[in-house]
Design a protein around this motif. Structure first.
Motif, PDB file in Angstrom:
ATOM      1  N   VAL A 352       0.879  -1.412  -0.002  1.00  0.00           N
ATOM      2  CA  VAL A 352       0.008  -0.177  -0.002  1.00  0.00           C
ATOM      3  C   VAL A 352       1.003   1.210   0.121  1.00  0.00           C
ATOM      4  O   VAL A 352       1.928   1.400   0.744  1.00  0.00           O
ATOM      5  CB  VAL A 352      -1.006   0.108   1.217  1.00  0.00           C
ATOM      6  N   ALA A 353       0.621   2.098  -0.895  1.00  0.00           N
ATOM      7  CA  ALA A 353       1.391   3.378  -1.081  1.00  0.00           C
ATOM      8  C   ALA A 353       1.171   4.230   0.238  1.00  0.00           C
ATOM      9  O   ALA A 353      -0.080   4.529   0.642  1.00  0.00           O
ATOM     10  CB  ALA A 353       1.152   4.112  -2.229  1.00  0.00           C
ATOM     11  N   GLN A 354       2.072   4.991   0.810  1.00  0.00           N
ATOM     12  CA  GLN A 354       2.060   5.705   1.773  1.00  0.00           C
ATOM     13  C   GLN A 354       2.020   7.198   1.565  1.00  0.00           C
ATOM     14  O   GLN A 354       2.501   7.586   0.624  1.00  0.00           O
ATOM     15  CB  GLN A 354       3.434   5.451   2.798  1.00  0.00           C
ATOM     16  N   GLU A 355       1.351   7.909   2.344  1.00  0.00           N
ATOM     17  CA  GLU A 355       1.394   9.558   2.131  1.00  0.00           C
ATOM     18  C   GLU A 355       2.685   9.818   2.461  1.00  0.00           C
ATOM     19  O   GLU A 355       3.483   9.552   3.074  1.00  0.00           O
ATOM     20  CB  GLU A 355       0.415   9.767   3.317  1.00  0.00           C
ATOM     21  N   SER A 356       2.845  11.396   2.069  1.00  0.00           N
ATOM     22  CA  SER A 356       3.989  12.232   2.105  1.00  0.00           C
ATOM     23  C   SER A 356       4.313  11.996   3.766  1.00  0.00           C
ATOM     24  O   SER A 356       3.608  12.177   4.394  1.00  0.00           O
ATOM     25  CB  SER A 356       4.196  13.413   1.625  1.00  0.00           C
ATOM     26  N   GLY A 357       5.575  11.919   4.110  1.00  0.00           N
ATOM     27  CA  GLY A 357       5.986  11.833   5.420  1.00  0.00           C
ATOM     28  C   GLY A 357       5.856  10.650   6.201  1.00  0.00           C
ATOM     29  O   GLY A 357       6.588  10.290   7.211  1.00  0.00           O
ATOM     30  N   ALA A 358       5.253   9.422   5.777  1.00  0.00           N
ATOM     31  CA  ALA A 358       5.202   8.233   6.518  1.00  0.00           C
ATOM     32  C   ALA A 358       6.351   7.149   5.801  1.00  0.00           C
ATOM     33  O   ALA A 358       6.420   7.319   4.649  1.00  0.00           O
ATOM     34  CB  ALA A 358       3.837   7.665   6.079  1.00  0.00           C
ATOM     35  N   GLY A 360       8.514   3.725   4.683  1.00  0.00           N
ATOM     36  CA  GLY A 360       8.220   2.566   4.067  1.00  0.00           C
ATOM     37  C   GLY A 360       9.435   2.118   3.214  1.00  0.00           C
ATOM     38  O   GLY A 360      10.148   2.747   3.071  1.00  0.00           O
ATOM     39  N   GLU A 361       9.055   1.159   2.550  1.00  0.00           N
ATOM     40  CA  GLU A 361      10.302   0.731   1.444  1.00  0.00           C
ATOM     41  C   GLU A 361      10.056   1.600   0.161  1.00  0.00           C
ATOM     42  O   GLU A 361       9.020   1.883  -0.453  1.00  0.00           O
ATOM     43  CB  GLU A 361      10.127  -0.897   1.107  1.00  0.00           C
ATOM     44  N   VAL A 362      11.245   2.147  -0.102  1.00  0.00           N
ATOM     45  CA  VAL A 362      11.297   2.675  -1.651  1.00  0.00           C
ATOM     46  C   VAL A 362      11.096   1.864  -2.778  1.00  0.00           C
ATOM     47  O   VAL A 362      11.979   0.967  -2.741  1.00  0.00           O
ATOM     48  CB  VAL A 362      12.718   3.574  -1.755  1.00  0.00           C
ATOM     49  N   CYS A 363      10.126   1.912  -3.584  1.00  0.00           N
ATOM     50  CA  CYS A 363       9.840   1.089  -4.753  1.00  0.00           C
ATOM     51  C   CYS A 363       9.874   1.867  -5.951  1.00  0.00           C
ATOM     52  O   CYS A 363       9.383   2.994  -6.001  1.00  0.00           O
ATOM     53  CB  CYS A 363       8.622   0.364  -4.589  1.00  0.00           C
ATOM     54  N   ILE A 364      10.499   1.370  -7.099  1.00  0.00           N
ATOM     55  CA  ILE A 364      10.388   2.070  -8.420  1.00  0.00           C
ATOM     56  C   ILE A 364       9.842   1.179  -9.344  1.00  0.00           C
ATOM     57  O   ILE A 364       9.994   0.137  -9.441  1.00  0.00           O
ATOM     58  CB  ILE A 364      12.009   2.374  -8.823  1.00  0.00           C
ATOM     59  N   GLY A 395      12.546   4.629   3.520  1.00  0.00           N
ATOM     60  CA  GLY A 395      12.761   5.966   3.478  1.00  0.00           C
ATOM     61  C   GLY A 395      11.168   6.813   3.390  1.00  0.00           C
ATOM     62  O   GLY A 395      10.002   6.084   3.671  1.00  0.00           O
ATOM     63  N   TYR A 396      11.036   8.004   2.983  1.00  0.00           N
ATOM     64  CA  TYR A 396       9.916   8.650   2.960  1.00  0.00           C
ATOM     65  C   TYR A 396       9.936   9.803   1.939  1.00  0.00           C
ATOM     66  O   TYR A 396      11.189  10.187   1.905  1.00  0.00           O
ATOM     67  CB  TYR A 396       9.316   9.208   4.290  1.00  0.00           C
ATOM     68  N   LEU A 397       8.976  10.213   1.455  1.00  0.00           N
ATOM     69  CA  LEU A 397       8.589  11.365   0.328  1.00  0.00           C
ATOM     70  C   LEU A 397       8.257  12.476   1.385  1.00  0.00           C
ATOM     71  O   LEU A 397       7.063  12.323   1.898  1.00  0.00           O
ATOM     72  CB  LEU A 397       7.886  11.055  -0.666  1.00  0.00           C
ATOM     73  N   ASP A 398       8.916  13.748   1.107  1.00  0.00           N
ATOM     74  CA  ASP A 398       8.259  14.807   2.140  1.00  0.00           C
ATOM     75  C   ASP A 398       7.481  15.561   1.086  1.00  0.00           C
ATOM     76  O   ASP A 398       6.841  14.996  -0.013  1.00  0.00           O
ATOM     77  CB  ASP A 398       9.503  15.810   2.511  1.00  0.00           C
ATOM     78  N   ALA A 399       6.741  16.647   1.700  1.00  0.00           N
ATOM     79  CA  ALA A 399       5.488  17.313   1.048  1.00  0.00           C
ATOM     80  C   ALA A 399       5.946  17.815  -0.418  1.00  0.00           C
ATOM     81  O   ALA A 399       5.148  18.168  -1.054  1.00  0.00           O
ATOM     82  CB  ALA A 399       4.817  18.369   1.853  1.00  0.00           C
ATOM     83  N   HIS A 400       7.237  18.074  -0.530  1.00  0.00           N
ATOM     84  CA  HIS A 400       7.566  18.597  -1.869  1.00  0.00           C
ATOM     85  C   HIS A 400       8.097  17.545  -2.991  1.00  0.00           C
ATOM     86  O   HIS A 400       8.824  17.858  -3.984  1.00  0.00           O
ATOM     87  CB  HIS A 400       8.728  19.617  -1.739  1.00  0.00           C
ATOM     88  N   GLY A 401       7.933  16.100  -2.420  1.00  0.00           N
ATOM     89  CA  GLY A 401       8.301  15.177  -3.145  1.00  0.00           C
ATOM     90  C   GLY A 401       9.888  14.938  -3.416  1.00  0.00           C
ATOM     91  O   GLY A 401      10.348  13.823  -3.943  1.00  0.00           O
ATOM     92  N   TYR A 402      10.506  15.290  -2.404  1.00  0.00           N
ATOM     93  CA  TYR A 402      11.994  14.958  -2.178  1.00  0.00           C
ATOM     94  C   TYR A 402      12.045  13.479  -1.499  1.00  0.00           C
ATOM     95  O   TYR A 402      11.255  13.355  -0.127  1.00  0.00           O
ATOM     96  CB  TYR A 402      12.690  16.040  -1.305  1.00  0.00           C
ATOM     97  N   LEU A 403      12.969  12.760  -1.575  1.00  0.00           N
ATOM     98  CA  LEU A 403      13.058  11.413  -1.049  1.00  0.00           C
ATOM     99  C   LEU A 403      14.223  11.480   0.207  1.00  0.00           C
ATOM    100  O   LEU A 403      15.279  12.142  -0.191  1.00  0.00           O
ATOM    101  CB  LEU A 403      13.422  10.270  -1.991  1.00  0.00           C
ATOM    102  N   HIS A 404      13.651  10.980   1.371  1.00  0.00           N
ATOM    103  CA  HIS A 404      14.808  11.069   2.260  1.00  0.00           C
ATOM    104  C   HIS A 404      14.947   9.604   2.680  1.00  0.00           C
ATOM    105  O   HIS A 404      14.153   8.983   3.076  1.00  0.00           O
ATOM    106  CB  HIS A 404      14.288  11.926   3.664  1.00  0.00           C
ATOM    107  N   LEU A 405      16.247   8.888   2.853  1.00  0.00           N
ATOM    108  CA  LEU A 405      16.384   7.741   3.165  1.00  0.00           C
ATOM    109  C   LEU A 405      16.559   7.501   4.563  1.00  0.00           C
ATOM    110  O   LEU A 405      17.344   8.258   5.438  1.00  0.00           O
ATOM    111  CB  LEU A 405      17.662   7.035   2.187  1.00  0.00           C
TER     112      LEU A 405
END
Length: 523
Positions: A352-358, A360-364, A395-405
């Motif tokens: 299940v895709a997570q909201e920004s800030g949550a 989970g596993e980075v998938c591409i 990791g998580y994606l912030d509100a601006h779509g930047y990835l943080h590992l």
């Protein structure tokens, strides 16, 4: 169709920028794009004469030389698969990689490689030397074969589905897995890198990373040539801090890409022996391991260029995300940027895709992603689920779509139920002015299940001790994240690309602890 293969893209570039410099061999000679194209076609013809056919795997083990570049491109031109290998491997390692890739031929430099040749002989794989003596000569193979009809190669049409590159994952957490990458994967990744960094025929760089690794090969070499730009290969065939800036100045370099370890070496040299002036760079790129925000800031201050941290892996033909150039948005220290040329999602264990800030596993998923590991159904089953490739990174994606590992799933330290990212602890340790390199790792603990330890290499001339490191950690980390023990050392095991091997560090210091606990006999 032409630019849906790497070979087609490079042919297109040779036609558009025939007289522009493609490759400089430091202090020796330059090759233009049209000359490079000619040499590749001639070398492909020689390989065909030597019996290499579409679908064959050809291993190559060279330093960073022009022969490696030409022979790599020649192998994929005949619709075969190139498998570049680290020249520093032992005979046993060569034997594993040559047999795992099912190589039919081994290409080596004229000075040879004893370990590689011994492994090839044991496996009955022919070893062939490749030499280019100057810009005007053709590349010579030995043993030589009767000259083939060049029409045979010109009739070969490269297809996007051709498997062109075969690499192994670095194996820092498990046995290396074989990753086949197609012409389409390569072309897609090169185009992604060109687009995010706006690489053109005016760009130039110096190769500092080994070309047997996806970072140096795709981001440094092929993306530059694929943009019509140029690369300089160091005279010694490998990175040298003492010649780096003179090569950068001579070649009018506009950027470079490196791993944090090399950035640190370049910074240290700048502090001890600064250049009279530095070339004006458009940007500096960092990838393949986490760059501490403190190092990023020091790099920007020293060389007056934006430092763009990126995120990549072999299975994605290198690039997955990057901080943008200043004109395209802010670059965020501590983040590896926004997705480039592919879809990215943060999924929980149920897909299940997570909201920004949550977290989970980075998938591409995208045109640059491998279709699967070679002969490894178990790895493929766990890596390809819910229609996505699973990176194994949290990791998580912030509100601006930047990835943080946050860390590798397998490397998170579970201290009494608290999940701790060793990357976060690394960043704090390296921010201490007297710490040159650092790595945190988990060790078994009777009370908490796991506890944090770390190892540091002090800066030159420093006499920092364990107490000072722990005091600094207590000021900058939550109490449960503070390492219980600090090992001070003068070296840390790294992969060939400079990535610290956390698992091996942990094993090494755990063994030391065990020995220390043994009962002592005698006086």
């Amino acid at each position: 169709m032409e630019t849906s293969t790497l070979t087609g893209l490079l042919k297109h570039v040779a036609g558009n920028f025939p007289s522009r410099r493609a490759i400089s061999v430091s202090g020796k000679f330059d090759l233009t794009h049209s000359r490079l194209h000619h040499l590749v076609e001639r070398a492909a013809s020689s390989l065909f004469a030597a019996g290499v056919r579409p679908g064959d795997v050809v291993a190559l083990t060279f330093p960073n030389t022009v022969e490696l570049v030409i022979m790599f491109l020649a192998v994929i031109r005949v619709r075969a698969t190139a498998a570049p290998l680290n020249a520093a491997y032992t005979a046993e390692e060569f034997e594993f990689y040559l047999s795992d890739s099912e190589s039919k031929m081994l290409l080596i430099p004229k000075e040879g490689n004893e370990a590689a040749q011994a492994a090839a002989a044991k496996l009955s794989i022919p070893a062939v030397t490749a030499t280019l003596s100057g810009a005007e000569s053709d590349i010579a193979l030995f043993p030589a074969h009767p000259e083939s009809d060049s029409d045979a190669v010109s009739e070969l049409v490269n297809d996007p589905s051709d498997v062109s590159l075969f690499l192994h994952t670095s194996g820092t957490t498990s046995r290396p897995k074989g990753v086949p990458l197609t012409q389409f994967n390569l072309a897609s990744s090169v185009n992604n890198i060109k687009s995010v960094y706006k690489l053109t025929e005016s760009d130039s760089t110096v190769i500092v990373l080994p070309l047997f690794h996806v970072h140096g090969l795709i981001a440094g070499m092929l993306s530059s040539i694929g943009a019509g730009g140029s690369v300089t290969l160091p005279a010694a065939g490998r990175f040298s801090a003492s010649t780096f800036w003179s090569d950068m100045k001579t070649s009018k370099a506009t950027w470079y890409t490196a791993v944090p370890t090399i950035h640190q070496i370049i910074l240290d040299r700048h502090l001890s022996k600064p250049e009279p002036f530095y070339p004006k760079l458009r940007f500096i790129r960092s990838c393949s391991a986490a760059l501490a925000p403190s190092i990023l800031a020091r790099l920007e201050e020293a060389f007056e260029a934006p430092v763009l941290e990126a995120y990549a892996m072999t299975e994605a033909t290198h690039l997955m995300a990057s901080n943008p150039l200043p004109e395209d948005g802010p670059h965020v220290p501590g983040s590896v940027g926004r997705p480039v040329g592919q879809e990215m999602a943060i999924l929980d264990e149920n897909g299940v895709a997570q909201e920004s800030g949550a977290h989970g596993e980075v998938c591409i998923r995208g045109p640059n992603v491998t279709k699967g590991y070679k002969n490894n159904p178990e790895a493929n089953k766990s890596a390809f689920q819910f229609g996505w490739f699973h990176t194994g990174d949290l990791g998580y994606l912030d509100a601006h779509g930047y990835l943080h590992l946050v860390g590798r799933i397998k490397q998170l330290i579970n201290r009494g139920g608290e999940k701790i990212s060793p990357i976060e602890v690394d960043a704090v340790l390296i921010s201490h002015p007297e710490v040159a390199q650092a790595v945190a790792f988990g060790v078994p603990d009777d009370k908490y299940g796991e506890e944090i330890n770390c190892a540091i290499i002090p800066s030159e001339g420093s006499s920092i001790n364990e107490e000072e490191v722990l005091r600094f950690c207590k000021k900058n980390l939550a109490a449960f994240k503070v390492p219980k023990k600090v090992f001070i050392t003068d070296s840390l095991p790294k992969t060939a690309t400079g990535k610290i091997q956390r698992r091996i560090v942990a094993e090494h210091f755990l063994a030391q602890i065990s020995i220390a606990k043994l009962p002592k006999f005698g006086a």
